[in-house]
Design a protein around this motif. Structure first.
Motif, PDB file in Angstrom:
ATOM      1  N   LEU A 185      49.973  37.412  42.876  1.00 12.17           N
ATOM      2  CA  LEU A 185      48.971  38.176  41.731  1.00 12.17           C
ATOM      3  C   LEU A 185      47.568  38.065  42.274  1.00 12.17           C
ATOM      4  N   VAL A 186      47.284  37.127  42.989  1.00 10.01           N
ATOM      5  CA  VAL A 186      45.766  36.862  43.194  1.00 10.01           C
ATOM      6  C   VAL A 186      45.422  37.778  44.491  1.00 10.01           C
ATOM      7  N   CYS A 187      46.206  37.820  45.436  1.00 13.06           N
ATOM      8  CA  CYS A 187      45.982  38.731  46.489  1.00 13.06           C
ATOM      9  C   CYS A 187      46.360  39.912  46.471  1.00 13.06           C
ATOM     10  N   ASP A 188      46.980  40.017  45.328  1.00 21.61           N
ATOM     11  CA  ASP A 188      47.262  41.756  44.839  1.00 21.61           C
ATOM     12  C   ASP A 188      45.909  42.414  44.541  1.00 21.61           C
ATOM     13  N   VAL A 189      45.045  41.678  43.848  1.00 24.47           N
ATOM     14  CA  VAL A 189      43.743  42.165  43.412  1.00 24.47           C
ATOM     15  C   VAL A 189      42.399  41.681  43.832  1.00 24.47           C
ATOM     16  N   GLU A 190      42.664  40.730  44.859  1.00 23.31           N
ATOM     17  CA  GLU A 190      41.226  40.225  45.324  1.00 23.31           C
ATOM     18  C   GLU A 190      41.204  40.098  46.626  1.00 23.31           C
ATOM     19  N   GLU A 191      40.218  40.131  47.291  1.00 21.03           N
ATOM     20  CA  GLU A 191      40.072  39.745  48.844  1.00 21.03           C
ATOM     21  C   GLU A 191      40.176  38.194  48.988  1.00 21.03           C
ATOM     22  N   PRO A 193      39.944  34.444  51.178  1.00 26.36           N
ATOM     23  CA  PRO A 193      40.100  33.477  50.107  1.00 26.36           C
ATOM     24  C   PRO A 193      39.538  33.720  48.885  1.00 26.36           C
ATOM     25  N   PHE A 194      40.107  33.092  47.712  1.00 25.15           N
ATOM     26  CA  PHE A 194      39.609  33.738  46.568  1.00 25.15           C
ATOM     27  C   PHE A 194      40.033  32.350  45.221  1.00 25.15           C
ATOM     28  N   VAL A 195      39.106  32.103  44.597  1.00 22.73           N
ATOM     29  CA  VAL A 195      39.373  31.010  43.385  1.00 22.73           C
ATOM     30  C   VAL A 195      38.817  31.426  42.286  1.00 22.73           C
ATOM     31  N   HIS A 196      39.481  31.848  41.237  1.00 24.84           N
ATOM     32  CA  HIS A 196      39.312  32.103  40.058  1.00 24.84           C
ATOM     33  C   HIS A 196      38.567  31.274  39.314  1.00 24.84           C
ATOM     34  N   CYS A 205      39.921  40.878  33.384  1.00 20.98           N
ATOM     35  CA  CYS A 205      40.508  40.295  34.321  1.00 20.98           C
ATOM     36  C   CYS A 205      41.807  39.580  33.817  1.00 20.98           C
ATOM     37  N   ASP A 206      42.960  39.716  34.337  1.00 23.79           N
ATOM     38  CA  ASP A 206      44.085  39.035  34.022  1.00 23.79           C
ATOM     39  C   ASP A 206      44.687  37.707  34.504  1.00 23.79           C
ATOM     40  N   ALA A 211      43.697  30.163  39.217  1.00 21.95           N
ATOM     41  CA  ALA A 211      44.382  30.924  40.346  1.00 21.95           C
ATOM     42  C   ALA A 211      43.700  30.999  41.406  1.00 21.95           C
ATOM     43  N   ALA A 212      44.332  30.917  42.541  1.00 25.62           N
ATOM     44  CA  ALA A 212      43.676  30.571  43.950  1.00 25.62           C
ATOM     45  C   ALA A 212      44.721  31.091  45.017  1.00 25.62           C
ATOM     46  N   CYS A 213      44.231  31.916  46.047  1.00 27.68           N
ATOM     47  CA  CYS A 213      44.947  32.233  47.168  1.00 27.68           C
ATOM     48  C   CYS A 213      43.905  32.393  48.473  1.00 27.68           C
ATOM     49  N   ASP A 214      44.351  31.604  49.353  1.00 27.97           N
ATOM     50  CA  ASP A 214      43.714  31.656  50.852  1.00 27.97           C
ATOM     51  C   ASP A 214      44.442  32.263  51.817  1.00 27.97           C
ATOM     52  N   GLY A 215      45.804  32.903  51.315  1.00 27.17           N
ATOM     53  CA  GLY A 215      46.832  33.437  52.373  1.00 27.17           C
ATOM     54  C   GLY A 215      48.090  32.868  51.966  1.00 27.17           C
TER      55      GLY A 215
END
Length: 503
Positions: A185-191, A193-196, A205-206, A211-215
């Motif tokens: 759900l993170v990389c669906d909407v954010e570039e 790496p991202f940490v919410h 923002c949902d 929530a975090a994704c670095d790939g």
């Protein structure tokens, strides 16, 4: 919404002809209040259901709206409510599976006993939340297939599903035997790496905090593991290594499992964080040796958690009652105590122990009366609401302990009308007494009039059927809408007054 009409909508004494008139004039909000009634005719139910989808859903879940009365085209959520309850029509499911509204398809995915072709359609849905909802509730075959879904959110739902086969849960928690997920759900909407941010300022923002994704989709993978740890179908051998995991949330989930081996429990008992040890302390799987070890643990909530363990020995519980504040609650071990154990606890020299047993509401009369005469106010306060206590015992409690017990005495279901009146006149006044008396079935008109002087008790008293009708009528124009609504809902409101209130 008009508070008086809202109260009338809930009034059990509302005459049928006034109910019909109220339904005719009701807007959507008032229709929702009317839909909660238990005396609606089939015709009234259909009329109310036509006022709005929310009302139709409410009526469907209440068992008042049948499949014959639902128009699937205009009331899809009502149809879904019946499907959820197992009383809908199977032919609806195929139409709803193709519904243009995602929320409809998502709710359908949570319904039981869906046809195989509908399940397949939902599993291939373009919206990932629909697929995740299906994964959460589906049977073992579909859960096994969805465990290999490329989206991590679907796998998280499979991990939480108790119908998921154990070997699949083991694969999910270990990540072995599965290709890594490609999206979350993170990389669906954010570039990435991202940490919410924990306190995200964006209004729409949902994403959950953290929530975090670095790939690698790390926050969702963590949730997959936590869901599998909490899932009782996950084999214990697949989770024991999490006792040393750096995540406190995962160690806490492990500590709560009812199938923990003793060696793992012992390791968790040495966890540096008291929250993990507190979860372990409440776990009925821990053995007597570990219970006694944790009984001396002064970490936050560890001893309190242990007090709620159903297998804690009574002598350990007695020590805990003295060492920590358990609170006014009936703990499982006390609830399960034998008559002999109960008598032994009631005779303890420690008032904290007697207070624990006084929380029971099924004590033998002699034991109950003995505790009612206890010299310690905490014990008397605990036993005061026990059914069967005489006015003599209750009055003696008040004489002995005064303001410390008076509110609990007022809550006793057998308190007499005369005693309740006396309690409302007690000096100094105890505000909570007014609320207890205002909801007590034995409260007299005199006692209720006194309760009306307290702001928090006022709505409760206005709803009491023992309040004089003239006073109820006066309260219809009260400045406090809650009071006016409660008065309008009062079963003792004269029918003639009701008739004047309905346009």
């Amino acid at each position: 919404m008009n508070p008086v009409l809202c109260g009338l909508a809930a009034n059990p004494s509302l005459p049928p002809e006034l109910l019909d008139r109220l339904i005719v004039i009701a807007d959507t909000e008032l229709s929702g209040e009317l839909a909660a009634r238990t005396d609606l005719t089939p015709a009234q139910v259909i009329t109310l259901a036509a006022r709005g989808e929310e009302i139709a859903v409410q009526l469907a879940y209440a068992g008042l709206l049948t499949a014959d009365a639902i128009d699937l085209a205009t009331q899809p959520y009502a149809a879904l409510a019946l499907l959820d309850e197992g009383t809908g029509r199977q032919e609806w499911t195929r139409l709803l599976a193709a519904h243009p509204t995602t929320r409809c398809r998502e709710k359908l995915a949570a319904c039981p006993d869906l046809p195989r072709d509908v399940v397949q359609t939902l599993a291939a849905d373009e919206d990932i939340q629909v697929v995740a909802e299906l994964a959460l509730w589906t049977g073992p075959d579909t859960a096994s297939k969805l465990a290999r879904h490329p989206h991590a959110e679907v796998r998280r739902a499979v991990a939480a599903n108790e119908s998921t086969p154990p070997d699949v849960l083991e694969m999910l928690i270990a990540g072995a035997g599965l290709t890594p997920p490609r999206r979350c759900l993170v990389c669906d909407v954010e570039e990435t790496p991202f940490v919410h941010e924990p306190f995200c300022p964006r209004p729409h923002c949902d994403l959950p905090a953290g929530a975090a994704c670095d790939g690698s989709h790390q926050s969702t993978v963590h949730e997959i593991q936590r869901m599998a740890l909490l899932n009782p179908a996950t084999p214990v051998d697949a989770v024991v290594h999490f006792a040393d995991h750096p995540s406190m949330l995962l160690r806490s989930a492990l500590a709560a499992r009812p199938d923990l081996p003793a060696s793992v429990s012992a390791r968790l008992a040495e966890d540096p964080l008291p929250g993990v040890r507190a979860d372990l302390a409440e776990n009925p799987a821990i053995d007597d040796t570990l219970i006694r070890t944790l009984a001396t643990d002064r970490g936050h909530d560890v001893q309190r958690g242990l007090a709620h363990n159903p297998n804690v020995p009574l002598e350990v519980l007695a020590d805990l009652a003295h060492a920590t504040k358990i609170g006014p609650t009936l703990v499982p071990r006390i609830a399960a105590a034998s008559p002999e154990e109960t008598a032994q606890l009631a005779a303890s020299p420690d008032p904290a122990v007697r207070m624990l047993v006084a929380q029971r509401r099924d004590l033998p009369a002699a034991l109950r009366d003995t505790l009612a005469a206890d010299p310690d106010a905490k014990v008397a306060k605990s036993i005061a609401p026990h059914p069967g206590l005489s006015d003599t015992h209750l009055r003696a409690m008040v004489d002995r302990h005064k303001v410390q017990v008076i509110a609990k005495v007022a809550a006793n279901p057998d308190a007499s009308p005369a005693l309740l009146e006396e309690l409302t006149r007690h000096q100094p006044p105890v505000r909570r007494v007014f609320r207890e008396v205002a909801r007590h079935p034995h409260a007299t008109a005199t006692a209720l009039l006194t309760c009306l002087t307290d702001q928090r008790a006022r709505p409760l008293a206005a709803a009491h059927p023992n309040l004089p009708p003239t006073v109820i009528t006066e309260l219809l124009t009260d400045a406090d809408d809650h009071v006016a609504e409660a008065a309008a809902a009062n079963a003792s409101l004269p029918a003639a007054v009701m008739a004047k209130l309905v346009p």
